[in-house]
Design a protein around this motif. Structure first.
Motif, PDB file in Angstrom:
ATOM      1  N   ARG A  99     -39.315  19.197 -19.734  1.00  0.00           N
ATOM      2  CA  ARG A  99     -38.508  19.274 -18.512  1.00  0.00           C
ATOM      3  C   ARG A  99     -38.105  20.714 -18.176  1.00  0.00           C
ATOM      4  O   ARG A  99     -37.718  21.001 -17.046  1.00  0.00           O
ATOM      5  CB  ARG A  99     -37.269  18.391 -18.630  1.00  0.00           C
ATOM      6  N   CYS A 100     -38.214  21.600 -19.168  1.00  0.00           N
ATOM      7  CA  CYS A 100     -37.965  23.016 -18.889  1.00  0.00           C
ATOM      8  C   CYS A 100     -39.108  23.633 -18.088  1.00  0.00           C
ATOM      9  O   CYS A 100     -38.920  24.622 -17.386  1.00  0.00           O
ATOM     10  CB  CYS A 100     -37.802  23.784 -20.194  1.00  0.00           C
ATOM     11  N   VAL A 101     -40.291  23.038 -18.208  1.00  0.00           N
ATOM     12  CA  VAL A 101     -41.463  23.628 -17.559  1.00  0.00           C
ATOM     13  C   VAL A 101     -41.358  23.526 -16.035  1.00  0.00           C
ATOM     14  O   VAL A 101     -41.862  24.382 -15.313  1.00  0.00           O
ATOM     15  CB  VAL A 101     -42.760  22.965 -18.082  1.00  0.00           C
ATOM     16  N   ASN A 102     -40.713  22.482 -15.531  1.00  0.00           N
ATOM     17  CA  ASN A 102     -40.480  22.446 -14.074  1.00  0.00           C
ATOM     18  C   ASN A 102     -38.999  22.555 -13.744  1.00  0.00           C
ATOM     19  O   ASN A 102     -38.550  22.178 -12.674  1.00  0.00           O
ATOM     20  CB  ASN A 102     -41.101  21.197 -13.439  1.00  0.00           C
ATOM     21  N   GLN A 103     -38.254  23.060 -14.756  1.00  0.00           N
ATOM     22  CA  GLN A 103     -36.859  23.398 -14.527  1.00  0.00           C
ATOM     23  C   GLN A 103     -35.989  22.200 -14.138  1.00  0.00           C
ATOM     24  O   GLN A 103     -34.970  22.340 -13.461  1.00  0.00           O
ATOM     25  CB  GLN A 103     -36.742  24.498 -13.451  1.00  0.00           C
ATOM     26  N   LEU A 104     -36.379  21.011 -14.583  1.00  0.00           N
ATOM     27  CA  LEU A 104     -35.431  19.903 -14.454  1.00  0.00           C
ATOM     28  C   LEU A 104     -34.266  20.172 -15.396  1.00  0.00           C
ATOM     29  O   LEU A 104     -33.174  19.648 -15.215  1.00  0.00           O
ATOM     30  CB  LEU A 104     -36.093  18.560 -14.781  1.00  0.00           C
ATOM     31  N   GLU A 105     -34.518  20.980 -16.420  1.00  0.00           N
ATOM     32  CA  GLU A 105     -33.438  21.486 -17.259  1.00  0.00           C
ATOM     33  C   GLU A 105     -33.476  23.014 -17.188  1.00  0.00           C
ATOM     34  O   GLU A 105     -34.546  23.606 -17.322  1.00  0.00           O
ATOM     35  CB  GLU A 105     -33.624  21.060 -18.719  1.00  0.00           C
ATOM     36  N   ALA A 106     -32.330  23.600 -16.977  1.00  0.00           N
ATOM     37  CA  ALA A 106     -32.247  25.059 -16.984  1.00  0.00           C
ATOM     38  C   ALA A 106     -32.036  25.534 -18.419  1.00  0.00           C
ATOM     39  O   ALA A 106     -31.389  24.847 -19.204  1.00  0.00           O
ATOM     40  CB  ALA A 106     -31.089  25.517 -16.105  1.00  0.00           C
TER      41      ALA A 106
END
Ligand SMILES: Nc1ncnc2c1ncn2[C@@H]1O[C@H](COP(=O)(O)OP(=O)(O)OP(=O)(O)O)[C@@H](O)[C@H]1O
Ligand SMILES: [Mg+2]
Lengths: 259, 218
Positions: A62-69
């Motif tokens: 989810r970090c790869v599309n920044q759903l998580e910062a």
């Protein structure tokens, strides 16, 4: 569509990796969810991520599309530095497709509308072309006849294939899968995996969180084992399954193959 | 001099319904716009707008509607807008409805599963498209029943505007009563008229709530 970001950075140079993570640290409040992640994913590479529940697998992809910062470190996707600002985040999300465990189809839209919404709104494609593309991908995931139905009228396996088609309609360069078959009845798992295998054959760059070890053996270029927010082990599937280096990996593999 | 309570008097009251309905319509329309803004601020990612909207909602939920009417009525006068019951009643009820609809709709927006927003983000949809095409249409389905429910409250609430001299149903009743002195008949009629407007709306709200409950069971 151009893949040059507004500040002139160009993503498509063939030499750049699909995903680069460097010293990434992620906290949920005080909980350290990702610990110093270094990972490079090459173009066309298929990565399978496994590990116990709560180990940070979802968080990682989810970090790869920044759903998580993330709080620290650098993430570069297709040559665009995600961690450098919101404009880049938008740019990256357009080119990265994601498939969720719970499908997350839009229930108030038909299958076709699910597939055409983003291309029309984000890419500015006109309706007829968006529908043509959508039908093409629905054909590819083998449910062209369901285009006019609503998600609730489909089986879980069909819904997940729609979700894959919906992501593909944006013509992504990278596809992320977060346990795409975990919410499915056993008899529907293979229809979704088959679709993913097709996609892998076509050369898509894929990061897949899954416990389907058969899929990992067949498709993965590398398997990542995560535990407590760390990447414990990365290896090619053969080495990973036959000769895991780490005690924690062995324990985990023992558990999931044990039943 | 006491007048008898005849057909003319009764018709005077009946015709005042239009002002009750007009005021309700203005307050509801204004409240819908204000409420949407409040609801969106309340679910915003940024802290400041969220807290400002929360403060607004708390203020209007924590004070009587009558005080809100008074404050707007006299406040407008102080700020040079003069004594204007129409303006004061419309404005006060709009502010009031904005707070309550905002809070109702915030709940409805938050009832839409977070996966819907995540899927929108993952597809690259921006804020406006995510709200307009994905979140709000789903929130709207949940919102219909409680919104109609609030509309009933609002229609009954317009009776308070009589106190600042706005001639609607209740005020018309007072006027006739002052001339006829048959309060039970007069206010009985007024009550029946409110009931005739509100009862079908309540039924509608309940019917829609049931229909929604059935729809979500599937
Ligand atoms: N939004 C959040 N707020 C706080 N903690 C979170 C949040 N999301 C995840 N966590 C925590 O971070 C850790 C990693 O979560 P993550 O969802 O990445 O695990 P996972 O490996 O995907 O697990 P699973 O196999 O159960 O899906 C877990 O301990 C989880 O409780
Ligand atoms: Mg997970």
């Amino acid at each position: 569509m151009s893949n040059t970001s507004p500040d002139g950075r160009s993503g498509a140079a063939a030499g750049t990796p699909a995903v680069e993570m460097e010293g990434v640290e992620k906290y949920y409040g005080t909980f350290h969810a990702l610990k110093h992640i270094d990972l490079t994913v090459a173009r066309g590479e298929k990565i399978v991520v496994c590990g116990p529940s709560g180990s940070g697998k979802s968080t990682l992809i989810r970090c790869v599309n920044q759903l998580e910062a993330v709080q620290k470190g650098r993430i570069v996707v297709d040559g665009i530095e995600l961690t450098a600002g919101p404009k880049n985040v938008e740019q990256v999300r357009r080119d990265v497709g994601m498939v969720f465990q719970q499908f997350n189809l839009f229930p108030h839209m038909t299958v076709l509308q699910n597939c055409t919404l983003a291309p029309m709104k984000v890419r500015g494609v006109d309706r007829s072309e968006a529908e043509k593309t959508a039908r093409k991908f629905l054909e590819r995931v083998r449910i062209p006849e369901q285009a006019e139905k609503y998600p609730a009228q489909l089986s879980g396996g069909q819904q997940q294939r729609v979700a894959i088609a919906r992501a593909l309609c944006m013509n992504p360069k990278i596809m992320l899968f977060d346990e795409p078959t975990s919410a499915l009845d056993p008899e529907m798992v293979s229809e979704v995996l088959d679709t993913m295998i097709d996609l892998a054959r076509e050369g898509m760059t894929m990061m897949v969180v899954t416990h389907e070890m058969g899929f990992a053996r067949q498709v993965a270029d590398r398997v990542i084992f995560m535990d407590r927010g760390e990447i414990v082990e990365i290896a090619e599937p053969n080495a990973f399954f036959s000769n895991p280096q780490h005690e924690r990996t062995r324990t985990f593999l023992g558990q999931i193959t044990g039943h | 001099m006491i007048r008898p309570f005849g057909l003319d008097e009764a018709l005077f009251i009946v015709f005042a319904i239009q002002w009750t309905l007009a005021l309700s319509a203005i307050a509801f329309a204004g409240g819908a716009v204000g409420g949407l803004i409040i609801a969106l601020l309340r679910v915003s990612q940024a802290r400041l707008p969220r807290y400002l909207a929360l403060g607004y909602v708390r203020l209007f939920q924590g004070t009587p509607l009558l005080m809100q009417l008074f404050l707007v009525y006299f406040g407008l006068n102080i700020f040079g807008a003069g004594i204007n019951p129409w303006l004061a009643a419309s404005l006060a009820l709009t502010l009031h409805a904005s707070a309550f609809l905002g809070e109702i709709w915030r709940g409805c927006i938050q009832a839409v599963p977070s996966g819907q927003s995540e899927a929108s983000w993952a597809l690259g949809l921006g804020y406006v498209d995510r709200m307009k095409s994905v979140v709000l249409p789903q929130a709207a389905k949940i919102a219909v029943a409680p919104t109609v429910g609030f509309l009933v409250q609002l229609i009954k609430g317009t009776s308070l505007a009589s106190i600042i001299g706005f001639v609607e149903l209740t005020r018309a009743g007072q006027i006739i009563n002052n001339a006829t002195f048959v309060p039970f008949k007069v206010f009985g009629l007024v009550a029946i008229l409110y009931f005739v407007i509100c009862w079908p709306l309540s039924l509608l709200a309940r019917w829609m709530e049931r229909r929604f409950a059935v729809a979500t069971q599937r």
